[in-house]
Design an enzyme around this catalytic site. Structure first.
Site, short mmCIF file in Angstrom:
data_model
loop_
_atom_site.label_atom_id
_atom_site.label_comp_id
_atom_site.label_asym_id
_atom_site.label_seq_id
_atom_site.Cartn_x
_atom_site.Cartn_y
_atom_site.Cartn_z
N GLU A 167 0.83 -1.24 0.25
CA GLU A 167 0.01 -0.01 -0.04
C GLU A 167 0.82 1.27 0.04
O GLU A 167 1.62 1.55 1.03
CB GLU A 167 -0.86 0.03 1.35
CG GLU A 167 -1.72 1.21 1.45
CD GLU A 167 -2.67 1.35 2.49
OE1 GLU A 167 -3.40 2.50 2.66
OE2 GLU A 167 -2.73 0.32 3.04
N LYS A 207 -7.68 -15.49 16.18
CA LYS A 207 -7.74 -15.24 14.75
C LYS A 207 -9.25 -14.84 14.69
O LYS A 207 -9.74 -14.85 13.50
CB LYS A 207 -7.21 -16.26 13.85
CG LYS A 207 -5.66 -16.37 13.96
CD LYS A 207 -5.24 -17.69 13.36
CE LYS A 207 -4.02 -18.04 13.44
NZ LYS A 207 -3.46 -18.99 12.90
N ASP A 245 2.53 -14.30 12.55
CA ASP A 245 1.12 -14.85 11.96
C ASP A 245 0.34 -13.76 11.51
O ASP A 245 -0.20 -13.03 12.38
CB ASP A 245 0.46 -15.96 12.96
CG ASP A 245 -0.57 -16.53 12.14
OD1 ASP A 245 -0.91 -16.14 11.10
OD2 ASP A 245 -1.07 -17.64 12.73
N HIS A 282 -2.70 10.03 -1.23
CA HIS A 282 -2.71 8.57 -1.81
C HIS A 282 -2.81 8.90 -3.53
O HIS A 282 -2.25 8.03 -4.02
CB HIS A 282 -4.32 8.26 -1.62
CG HIS A 282 -4.15 7.39 -0.15
ND1 HIS A 282 -3.78 5.94 -0.22
CD2 HIS A 282 -4.34 7.76 1.01
CE1 HIS A 282 -3.73 5.49 1.09
NE2 HIS A 282 -4.13 6.66 1.97
#
Length: 560
Positions: free
Chosen positions: A238, A370, A446, A544
């Site tokens: 990004e 998670k 992770d 952006h």
């Protein structure tokens, strides 16, 4: 005794001992005696000399005589011991050990229509422990690989078994890749294969590899945190993310730095067990939560690891089902496997007093791993951290291009009120997940645990008579480790080394992972500060478009 009936069949032995026409073994190469007498002699010599030396050394210790002072008989005994060890290792050692790890051709699961000669031709270099130094000197022809690819495509050789059959992880990945392209008819030309250590992921990171994905790593910082400077690696695709975080780091740095405090450190695992009645489930709940039983449970739990230490047990009942949330310290590891082993020990122990307990699953989602869950937002999981900084008024104006009142108002309406209107769970922030994910990917964490690790509430308040800005982020569930999993890969290990937290801490177990958690929180603080300032100043879209979007006029392309 017929030598052909010996259980040991190494080639080296077969060359030195051959059956005679009379059926008696010839003399060995070591001594002019039959082989079994030679072996027996050296075995007897080894144990006799060892017994003699142990008794001599015991007497020396009792009489305070230095062990290195040797008599002639002791010197002779040592020489005999060395000779016997050299003979026994040379005779039984190398070939015998390799024969244990060398799989037989019958275990290859190859179709019967392939002859033994073809198997030997295709897999002759294989079957050794992965990967011995000698393997690097073995060359494989393209014809050999082509035959194996055809067997994989035909289904004669399972793709997942290539590493174990070939003994070469790189070669296995290349063959699997070729087979996959033929099966699917799709090209993988853009997916790199070379330049990666496939041995390092075997059995711990990824199965059936066909290449690796490239993610650029940028550096934000220096981040001045608790008096120390950190250059923070961020792996992301990004645009503007690293630049924005870097601007936040600059604002924090010139304002004197940030302070981070660790509130709690404990990984959780929550199995679900079932009884015949809710009453029995409640009995186990009372037993587990009784302080008098905690020490016993801790002893049983802690025997699974040197670093795993049980901290608490919390239970919840749903009918006759009991959810038991164990929390324990895990040293420098993230600790999921560690806590799971401890939980299994406790469940086995509980079966003695609760034989009617039915273990439904080692994880009952009350952990919770998670998944966004209120229990992690409230109780915490992994490292619970709060990080704060006071940003000077002139820094807000010159570096962040906004004002303190504008930031405070935006934070209240966006991060607090807006998130409440959306029914957010732990999402009272601007983009904590962006920074957490980028740091996780760079340091081998992770990435799926970004879900609960990004739980964050960002607070802003005007201080010092309204001139300066106090900003803080509170993150109750940062799940990180500096050993195990992806942290052992070369690229991720380099990023951890850059931060000074590579591997396990020798001085204070667990300190490296705790420092990493504070770095994650400090980076989130910098990212929150910069993005909120960009929104407040109306710079978000402009930034952006500059860093993350094409500058081409799409309307002209469409008209064409």
């Amino acid at each position: 005794m017929d030598v052909r009936r010996r259980p040991i069949k190494q080639e080296s032995q077969q060359r030195s001992v051959k059956p005679s026409t009379s059926g008696e073994p010839k003399a060995s190469d070591a001594l002019p005696l039959p082989l079994y007498l030679t072996n027996g002699l050296f075995f007897t010599m080894f144990f006799s000399v060892m017994y003699f030396l142990l008794h001599r050394w015991r007497d020396k210790i009792r009489n305070s005589v230095p062990l290195h002072v040797l008599t002639f008989s002791e010197l002779s005994a040592v020489a005999s011991l060395i000779a016997s060890v050299v003979y026994l290792v040379g005779f039984f050692g190398i070939d015998f050990v390799q024969s244990i790890f060398r799989p037989s051709p019958d275990s290859w699961d190859i179709e019967d229509d392939i002859s033994e000669t073809d198997k030997d031709k295709l897999f002759k270099p294989c079957g050794q422990p992965l990967i011995p130094p000698i393997m690097s000197t073995i060359e494989h022809t393209s014809e050999d690989d082509e035959e194996i690819v055809k067997l994989v495509v035909a289904g004669s050789i399972p793709s997942y078994a290539l590493e174990s059959k070939l003994g070469d992880c790189k070669r296995a990945a290349a063959i699997r890749r070729d087979a996959l392209q033929r099966i699917t008819g799709k090209s993988l030309s853009g997916l790199p294969l070379e330049g990666f250590d496939y041995d390092s992921i075997l059995g711990q990171c990824c199965e059936m590899p066909v290449g690796y994905v490239q993610i650029p790593v940028g550096i934000a910082g220096p981040l001045l945190l608790n008096g120390m400077k950190f250059s923070v690696p961020m792996a992301t695709t990004e645009g503007c993310l690293v630049a924005s975080t870097n601007r936040g780091c600059k604002a924090i740095y010139v304002s004197g730095g940030a302070t981070c405090v660790l509130l709690k450190d404990g990984m959780t695992r929550a199995p679900v067990v079932r009884f015949g009645s809710a009453k029995r489930a409640a009995e186990l709940k009372h037993f587990l939560e009784d302080p008098l039983n905690f020490d016993t449970l801790a002893v049983v739990f802690n025997k699974s690891s040197r670093f795993g230490r049980l901290q608490s047990v919390q239970c919840a009942i749903a009918g006759k089902n009991l959810y038991i949330r164990f929390c324990c310290a895990t040293g420098d590891a993230m600790g999921m496997n560690m806590v799971s082993k401890g939980v299994q020990n406790v469940l086995d122990f509980l079966h003695d007093d609760f034989p009617d307990m039915d273990v439904i699953g080692i994880s009952g989602n009350y952990c919770a791993d998670k998944k966004p869950a209120a229990v992690n937002w409230i109780e915490g999981r992994g490292k619970s951290v709060v990080c704060e900084a006071v940003i000077k008024e002139h820094v807000v104006q010159k570096v962040l291009k906004t004002t303190v009142p504008a930031l405070v108002e935006l934070n209240m309406l966006k991060n607090l009120t807006g998130s409440a209107m959306a029914g957010a769970l732990g999402g009272f922030n601007a983009h904590a997940s962006n920074i957490v994910s980028a740091v996780y990917l760079a340091t081998g964490q992770d990435p799926a645990q970004n879900v609960e690790s990004s739980h964050c509430i960002t607070m802003m308040e005007a201080v010092n008579d309204g001139k300066d800005l106090h900003i803080s982020v509170t993150m109750p569930s940062i799940e990180v480790g500096t050993v195990g999993g992806g942290t052992q890969l070369a690229s991720q290990s380099a990023c951890l080394n850059l931060l000074g937290v590579k591997g396990a801490s020798k001085d204070e177990p667990g300190s490296n992972s705790r420092v990493l958690a504070t770095i994650v929180a400090g980076s989130v603080l910098a990212g929150e500060l910069s993005l909120m300032s960009a929104i407040s100043a109306g710079q978000l879209v402009k930034s952006h478009m500059k860093y993350n979007r094409s500058t081409r006029d799409m309307s002209k392309l469409t008209s064409c």
